[in-house]
Each structure stands twice: as structure tokens, then as C-alpha cells.
Motif scaffolding. Structure first.
Motif, mmCIF file in Angstrom:
data_model
loop_
_atom_site.group_PDB
_atom_site.id
_atom_site.type_symbol
_atom_site.label_atom_id
_atom_site.label_comp_id
_atom_site.label_asym_id
_atom_site.label_seq_id
_atom_site.Cartn_x
_atom_site.Cartn_y
_atom_site.Cartn_z
ATOM 1 N N MET A 30 11.202 36.239 35.904
ATOM 2 C CA MET A 30 11.927 36.362 35.074
ATOM 3 C C MET A 30 13.216 35.604 35.156
ATOM 4 S SD MET A 30 14.164 38.944 38.485
ATOM 5 C CE MET A 30 13.391 38.324 39.661
ATOM 6 N N PRO A 181 23.048 33.658 29.797
ATOM 7 C CA PRO A 181 21.559 34.452 31.166
ATOM 8 C C PRO A 181 20.246 35.239 29.598
ATOM 9 C CG PRO A 181 23.325 35.228 31.900
ATOM 10 C CD PRO A 181 23.861 34.539 30.433
ATOM 11 N N THR A 182 18.803 35.128 29.928
ATOM 12 C CA THR A 182 17.659 35.012 28.967
ATOM 13 C C THR A 182 17.645 36.060 29.910
ATOM 14 O OG1 THR A 182 16.876 32.986 29.498
ATOM 15 C CG2 THR A 182 17.989 33.315 27.708
ATOM 16 N N PRO A 183 16.424 36.543 28.811
ATOM 17 C CA PRO A 183 15.437 38.127 29.129
ATOM 18 C C PRO A 183 14.763 37.395 30.313
ATOM 19 C CG PRO A 183 16.004 38.783 26.843
ATOM 20 C CD PRO A 183 16.452 37.599 27.000
ATOM 21 N N PRO A 184 13.570 38.093 31.481
ATOM 22 C CA PRO A 184 12.062 37.908 31.771
ATOM 23 C C PRO A 184 11.311 37.163 30.633
ATOM 24 C CG PRO A 184 12.594 39.614 32.212
ATOM 25 C CD PRO A 184 13.970 39.457 31.053
ATOM 26 N N GLU A 238 17.565 53.748 36.038
ATOM 27 C CA GLU A 238 17.992 52.896 34.379
ATOM 28 C C GLU A 238 17.204 54.341 33.249
ATOM 29 O OE1 GLU A 238 16.177 48.612 35.357
ATOM 30 O OE2 GLU A 238 14.232 49.867 35.204
ATOM 31 N N ARG A 241 20.530 56.279 32.841
ATOM 32 C CA ARG A 241 21.375 55.257 32.892
ATOM 33 C C ARG A 241 21.164 54.861 31.368
ATOM 34 N NH1 ARG A 241 22.786 51.292 36.650
ATOM 35 N NH2 ARG A 241 21.641 50.249 35.494
ATOM 36 N N ASP A 242 20.051 54.032 31.234
ATOM 37 C CA ASP A 242 20.202 52.910 30.192
ATOM 38 C C ASP A 242 18.958 53.760 28.802
ATOM 39 O OD1 ASP A 242 21.592 51.263 31.508
ATOM 40 O OD2 ASP A 242 19.262 50.353 33.025
ATOM 41 N N SER A 252 12.439 45.381 40.827
ATOM 42 C CA SER A 252 13.714 45.258 42.080
ATOM 43 C C SER A 252 13.808 46.571 42.577
ATOM 44 C CB SER A 252 14.970 45.228 40.104
ATOM 45 O OG SER A 252 14.490 44.092 39.509
ATOM 46 N N VAL A 288 23.176 44.808 41.410
ATOM 47 C CA VAL A 288 23.255 43.721 40.834
ATOM 48 C C VAL A 288 24.032 43.440 39.942
ATOM 49 C CG1 VAL A 288 20.239 43.653 41.391
ATOM 50 C CG2 VAL A 288 21.298 45.007 39.635
ATOM 51 N N ARG A 289 25.094 44.897 39.197
ATOM 52 C CA ARG A 289 25.782 44.677 38.506
ATOM 53 C C ARG A 289 27.042 43.651 38.961
ATOM 54 N NH1 ARG A 289 24.427 48.729 34.109
ATOM 55 N NH2 ARG A 289 26.435 50.363 35.203
ATOM 56 N N HIS A 292 28.545 40.652 37.179
ATOM 57 C CA HIS A 292 29.139 40.761 36.066
ATOM 58 C C HIS A 292 30.930 40.803 35.679
ATOM 59 C CE1 HIS A 292 25.318 40.200 34.530
ATOM 60 N NE2 HIS A 292 24.857 41.319 34.615
ATOM 61 N N LEU A 300 19.525 35.331 39.383
ATOM 62 C CA LEU A 300 18.237 36.335 40.516
ATOM 63 C C LEU A 300 17.883 37.710 41.241
ATOM 64 C CD1 LEU A 300 15.071 33.893 39.126
ATOM 65 C CD2 LEU A 300 16.336 35.278 37.513
ATOM 66 N N ASP A 301 20.015 38.182 41.118
ATOM 67 C CA ASP A 301 20.529 38.590 41.429
ATOM 68 C C ASP A 301 20.148 38.454 43.188
ATOM 69 O OD1 ASP A 301 21.234 40.067 39.848
ATOM 70 O OD2 ASP A 301 19.581 40.332 38.847
ATOM 71 N N VAL A 305 19.958 42.109 45.348
ATOM 72 C CA VAL A 305 19.498 42.694 46.198
ATOM 73 C C VAL A 305 18.667 42.364 47.694
ATOM 74 C CG1 VAL A 305 16.286 42.694 46.058
ATOM 75 C CG2 VAL A 305 17.364 42.722 44.520
ATOM 76 N N GLU B 44 17.167 45.045 25.083
ATOM 77 C CA GLU B 44 16.806 44.843 26.035
ATOM 78 C C GLU B 44 17.483 45.206 27.073
ATOM 79 O OE1 GLU B 44 13.320 42.696 26.523
ATOM 80 O OE2 GLU B 44 12.540 43.282 24.110
ATOM 81 N N THR B 45 17.283 45.636 28.412
ATOM 82 C CA THR B 45 18.418 46.316 28.848
ATOM 83 C C THR B 45 17.157 45.543 30.708
ATOM 84 O OG1 THR B 45 19.448 48.135 28.621
ATOM 85 C CG2 THR B 45 19.766 47.464 30.665
ATOM 86 N N TYR B 46 17.914 44.637 30.995
ATOM 87 C CA TYR B 46 17.274 44.068 32.788
ATOM 88 C C TYR B 46 18.158 44.322 33.076
ATOM 89 C CZ TYR B 46 13.853 42.774 29.555
ATOM 90 O OH TYR B 46 12.779 42.571 28.804
ATOM 91 N N ARG B 47 17.843 44.891 34.689
ATOM 92 C CA ARG B 47 18.901 44.940 36.024
ATOM 93 C C ARG B 47 20.300 45.640 35.275
ATOM 94 N NH1 ARG B 47 16.871 40.802 39.547
ATOM 95 N NH2 ARG B 47 14.912 41.884 41.055
ATOM 96 N N GLY B 48 20.351 46.532 34.158
ATOM 97 C CA GLY B 48 21.275 47.063 34.068
ATOM 98 C C GLY B 48 22.247 46.085 33.148
ATOM 99 N N TYR B 51 20.696 42.741 26.491
ATOM 100 C CA TYR B 51 19.844 41.652 25.977
ATOM 101 C C TYR B 51 20.019 42.000 24.518
ATOM 102 C CZ TYR B 51 19.716 39.434 30.627
ATOM 103 O OH TYR B 51 20.105 38.854 32.120
ATOM 104 N N ILE B 53 18.320 41.159 20.637
ATOM 105 C CA ILE B 53 16.963 40.681 20.167
ATOM 106 C C ILE B 53 17.571 40.960 19.392
ATOM 107 C CG2 ILE B 53 14.740 40.739 20.419
ATOM 108 C CD1 ILE B 53 16.124 40.322 23.271
#
Lengths: 399, 112, 112
Positions: A30, A181-184, A238, A241-242, A252, A288-289, A292, A300-301, A305, B44-48, B51, B53
Motif C-alpha cells: 500500500m 498520499p499516493t495509490p498503493p 464499494e 458506492r464507487d 481491507s 477509513v474515511r 479525511h 494506511l488506516d 481498521v 481510481e478509488t482506494y478505501r473510498g 486518486y 491518475i
């Protein structure tokens, strides 16, 4: 029969040891590619320093004599009086519990990722273990919280809530990372870490029966089901929602379910682990939100978690505990004919652990900050901790 | 001599390579790059947490050709890399002052 | 038209991208490269054996722009990529004879 019990405890100890590299990969994947080795090292360091600390003083202070309410004594320093009598069960238990002591501070590494000085981490881990982990462990297992009637099968309060709230205190002193922060950097690494964690967690939970018996079998089953249910819940949310069910969501959710079932593993049965997993998966997916919203940089939450998952699992014992199934001497949960007494005791136990862990961790971090400093230089943070702190790089060539 | 540089979609690389071979091209250098252009990126969505790209994976081709071959090579790339959708890429041509084949020391058009 | 090539520190890429967007640049190609320059490399020690890593990770940006935009783009890259420390990188500008947008076949100014 005794030899069967010892065999299971020894195997479980090895399974729990394997969780630390599992956690390292889970977090390392991550993390960003220039800090992955620092993350692995923060975790592996825990299995270098803690076994020695555990045998020297940790086990004795956290366990013997068992009837002490707040802290143990000096009776078993350097394993004094621990023998191989009775096929060595007491020695096997020292080893098994030592693995738990090692992975607990490692959990905190995920929060402080990308910016903590390794020298500060090297001191933080043993100091935190002695001042926070050891007393809380004693309160929960044989101490005043246990005497009041709260229960924690494999370490929901003593390990996950404890480390999770410590992670929050640590990042509050440490401050935010300089860059966004960056993606994994490697999702495959995250997934293999998750698999190792799940595998090892069978030792963590089912081994905590300290015997090869029915409670161990039920704890094993609960570990299997709660992780699956929580992973499923997380990806479904997810998806709705996403728009996509993600690998990180599955990973996770699995970890959140494992955390939540940890305190309950030997106290619940039937479909209860599925409910506990589903509830933990949903709550952690939203928890985990929180960072923010509140602005703390839990990279890394660990809070979302481990703290939230551990707390949810520990409180749900107040509803799902089923002593008649286990023929156990603990209170019934609300759904099994009990009053709210067990729920109240669970809340008190977690409240005590939260206050102690938060205050002491904050103090340790402030003391480190004022002496050796807790953050790497801005230049090291920009260029990567792998090279700055360890003189190594994970991926040669492009970064 | 000219250096032709083309940025194309990665899945079109094989088609472009075949077209260039058919056009008689002897050598190409390819690298994996990322591009930022009108195609835009994705999120891309990681843990809500979302990001953005911005950079899209692309392939860069570089080839040095004789002045006389420029039009044919451009036509080959254009035809084989085209999908009609935004993000098909660009081709640009720059002059090359000198070219040397390392093994033989040949220079100029002989080194192509 | 000109091709602007810049070699910058990897962690500065986002800043440079944002500066170029703000300067109205429509497209950039980015690749991960390694550089050998005044910054020097570093040594890594594995099991007591030292390895000299001469090449430092860098990012290469390529941007094709109209002649009149060159100064603005160079200024934007310069400001965004600068840390004041050795190894900030270089920018160079070369002439482009032709440029083609693959999807539409547009050439020249329209294809930038």
C-alpha cells in the motif's frame, strides 16, 4: 491429550509469527515504492527486539503472578522458574504470547508510514511495549478488567484497540506527510500479505484456546467466516458506492473481519461470526474515511481498521456471547438471554485501554520528538526513506 | 535524415510494428511512457478516497529514416495506429545531423 | 514548432505537471529514466558489499509546442522543478519539422 495441546500451541505460535511479514507486505504494497523497504523494516524490527524484551521482562510483567490486578512482577525475568515440566506447556505459552507482543507494535507502523525516523521507531517499539502493551495485556488477561467480567478471547482490546488508538496518538504528534498520499504501489503485494495474515490468524485466534479442543475449532470456524463476511460487505459497498469492487477493498474487509472476530472468537457460535463480520466490514469501510474528515494522517488506516474493527468486535460480544455453547464461565450476551452488564463491562475495558494507550503513547512520542526527533528531514521524505534510512532501494532503476 | 518520434496507444504497438516492417523499416526503438493529453486520465478509488491518475500509458517509437522515406513511414504509422478515438497520439519529425552505426562505424544513410 | 525535453527529479513531476497545465499545455509525454550527472550517485551496501549506484532516477518530459510558447513553457518547468540543489535537471529545445495528430491527420500548428 496434553501433547496434542502443546503441539497446537507451538504450531499456532509459528502461525502468529508469520503474520508479521504478512502485515509487512500488506502495508508495504500500500505504501509508495520509495518507502516500501522502510515499511518492511519497521515490521521486521518488531520481531528482532520484542522476543528478547519479552523473555527478559515482558512476559513476567504481563503475566506472573496471574492474580495481580495491574502489573505482574519479577518472578519470571529471563524465564526464571519456567521449566519443561508437564511437557513444556508453560514454555510454549511464553513463546505463543511473545508472538502477540511482537505483532502489536508492528500494527502501528502503518499509521506513521512515509515520515518517521527509524531511530525514533527503534526506541518507540520497546518503550511502547513496556509502558503500554504490557500493563494493558495484564489488565485484560488476569487483571482488574478481567476480574470485572469483560472478555477478550485473542486480543481485540489488548492488541487491536490498544495499537489502533496508539496509532492515532502517534500521528497526532508526528504530523502529516509533506506530499499528497499516493495509490498503493503494488496491489499484488497487498493481496499476498492479506493471504498470509488470514492464514496466520487461524493460529492467532484458534491458538488462543491454548488447547486442541472444541473452543479452538469454533474459533477457527469463526475466523474463517467473519473474514469472508467482512470482505464481502466491503466490496459490495464499494460496488454500489464507487462503481467497482476493488482488491484493496476485499483485503481491507478481510483484515477488518479478522480484527473484529479476534476478541469474540471463542465466545460466539453459529451464524454470529457472519453477522460480526458483516457489521465490521460495513463500519470499517466508512471508518477509513474519518481521517479525511478530521485531518489526521493515518497513512494506511490503522485507526479505521484496527481501532474501529477491534472496538466493534469487542462491543458486539455484549450481544453475541453464548456461554452455554462453550460451557464457559462468562456472561451471556443480550441476544442469548443476558443483560446489558457484559456490554457495559466491554465498554469499560475498552475505555480504560483507550485512555491509557492514548495518553502514554502521546507522551512517548512527545518525549522522542523533544530529544532525538521523530521525523526524517524534508529531503529524505522527498527522496524516499528506503535510501535515506536504510541505504537500500526496492526497485533498481525507475522509481 | 530525420528522426521520427511517435506516441501511440500501447495495444496498437504490434499493428504499428507490422506496418513499419511492411514499409521496409529496419529498426525501431520502443519505450513505455506515460502521456498527459486531451484523452484525460481516469480516477481510481482506494478505501473510498479518489486518486486522479492523469497520465495514461503510451508507447513511444523512435526511428531514424532517410528524407525520402519520411512520408511513407508517417503514413504507415498513421494508418496502423488510428482508432478514431481521442488519445491516438502524435507523430513528430526532427532533423538529424549525424548518424553512426556503432559496430561498423558507417555514417549517414548507410547507417540507417 | 519546437520539442522541449526536460529531465527533472521524480518527486517534482506532479508540480511540473500542474505548472504546465496552468501554462495551457495540452499534452506531455513522461518516461522514467536514469541520469548520470553532477549530482553523482549513492552507494548501497548489501551483506557488507558496497554497490555504487551511479545512475539516479529521473523523469523525462517531452512537450511539442508552438515557437511563441517556448519561453513560457521553459519558464514554467524551470520554476516548478527547481529545488536549488544539485540534480534538479536540464531542459533543452530542438526544432521539429513536422507534427501530425494521428486520429485526425491534422498537421502543424493545429496538431500541437
Amino acid at each position: 491429550m496434553e501433547s496434542g495441546n502443546i503441539a497446537w500451541v507451538l504450531i499456532s505460535a509459528a502461525l502468529v509469527l508469520f503474520m508479521t511479514p504478512g502485515l509487512a507486505f500488506f502495508y508495504g504494497g500500500m505504501d509508495r515504492n520509495r518507502n516500501v523497504l522502510n515499511m518492511l523494516m519497521m515490521n521486521f524490527y518488531c520481531v528482532l527486539i520484542i522476543p528478547i524484551l519479552w523473555v527478559a521482562v515482558g512476559y513476567s510483567l504481563s503475566q506472573t503472578p496471574f492474580d495481580n490486578d495491574f502489573i505482574g512482577g519479577f518472578d519470571s525475568f529471563f524465564l526464571k522458574d519456567i521449566t519443561v515440566a508437564g511437557d513444556g506447556m508453560s514454555l510454549a505459552i511464553v513463546a505463543f504470547l511473545g508472538m502477540f507482543a511482537a505483532i502489536t507494535p508492528a500494527l502501528i507502523s502503518g499509521a506513521v508510514a512515509d515520515r518517521m525516523k527509524f531511530s525514533a521507531w527503534a526506541i518507540f517499539v520497546p518503550v511502547w511495549s513496556l509502558l503500554v502493551y504490557v500493563p494493558v495485556f495484564k489488565w485484560v488477561y488476569g487483571g482488574w478488567l478481567a476480574d470485572r467480567g469483560s472478555i477478550d478471547f485473542a486480543g481485540g482490546t489488548a492488541i487491536h484497540v490498544n495499537a489502533g488508538i496508539a496509532a492515532l496518538a502517534a500521528v497526532m504528534v508526528l504530523g502529516k506527510r509533506k506530499s499528497a498520499p499516493t495509490p498503493p504501489h503494488s496491489m499484488p503485494l497487498v493481496m499476498i500479505g492479506t493471504g498470509i495474515l488470514w492464514f496466520g490468524w487461524f493460529g492467532f485466534n484458534a491458538g488462543s484456546a491454548l488447547a486442541a479442543n472444541g473452543a479452538a475449532a469454533q474459533a477457527f470456524m469463526n475466523t474463517f467466516l467473519a473474514a469472508a463476511a467482512a470482505g464481502l460487505a466491503w466490496i459490495l459497498i464499494e460496488w454500489l458506492r464507487d462503481g467497482h469492487p476493488t482488491n484493496l477493498g476485499a483485503a481491507s474487509g478481510i483484515v477488518a473481519g479478522l480484527v473484529a472476530i479476534t476478541p469474540a472468537a471463542g465466545y460466539v457460535s453459529g451464524p454470529s461470526p457472519i453477522f460480526i463480520g458483516l457489521i465490521a466490514g460495513v463500519i470499517c469501510c466508512y471508518a477509513v474515511r474519518l481521517k479525511h474528515k478530521f485531518g489526521y494522517d493515518d497513512a494506511l488506516d490503522v485507526v479505521g481498521v484496527h481501532f474501529v474493527g477491534g472496538l466493534v468486535g469487542s462491543l458486539l460480544i455484549g450481544f453475541f456471547a453464548n456461554p452455554s455453547f462453550f460451557d464457559g464461565a462468562f456472561m451471556e450476551g443480550i441476544f442469548y438471554g443476558g443483560s446489558a452488564k457484559l456490554l457495559l463491562e466491554q465498554a469499560i475495558a475498552n475505555g480504560a485501554a483507550i485512555v491509557w494507550s492514548f495518553v502514554l503513547t502521546y507522551g512517548i512520542m512527545v518525549a522522542l520528538k523533544k530529544t532525538i526527533g521523530v521525523r526524517v528531514s524534508e529531503e529524505s521524505e522527498a527522496g524516499g526513506l528506503d535510501l535515506a534510512e536504510h541505504g537500500e532501494t526496492a526497485y533498481h532503476g525507475a522509481q | 535524415m530525420k528522426l521520427i518520434t511517435a506516441i501511440v496507444k500501447p495495444f496498437k504497438l504490434d499493428d504499428v510494428k507490422d506496418a513499419l516492417k511492411a514499409a521496409g523499416v529496419q529498426g525501431i526503438t520502443v519505450s513505455e511512457v506515460r502521456g498527459f493529453g486531451r484523452q484525460g486520465g481516469h480516477s481510481e478509488t482506494y478505501r473510498g478516497a479518489e486518486y486522479k491518475i492523469d497520465f495514461v500509458p503510451k508507447v513511444r517509437l523512435e526511428l531514424v529514416v532517410d528524407d525520402s522515406s519520411v512520408d511513407a513511414v508517417i503514413a504507415a504509422i498513421k494508418a496502423s495506429a488510428n482508432t478514431g478515438k481521442i488519445g491516438d497520439g502524435k507523430i513528430w519529425v526532427a532533423s538529424v545531423d549525424r548518424l553512426v552505426r556503432i559496430r561498423t562505424g558507417e555514417e549517414g544513410p548507410d547507417a540507417i
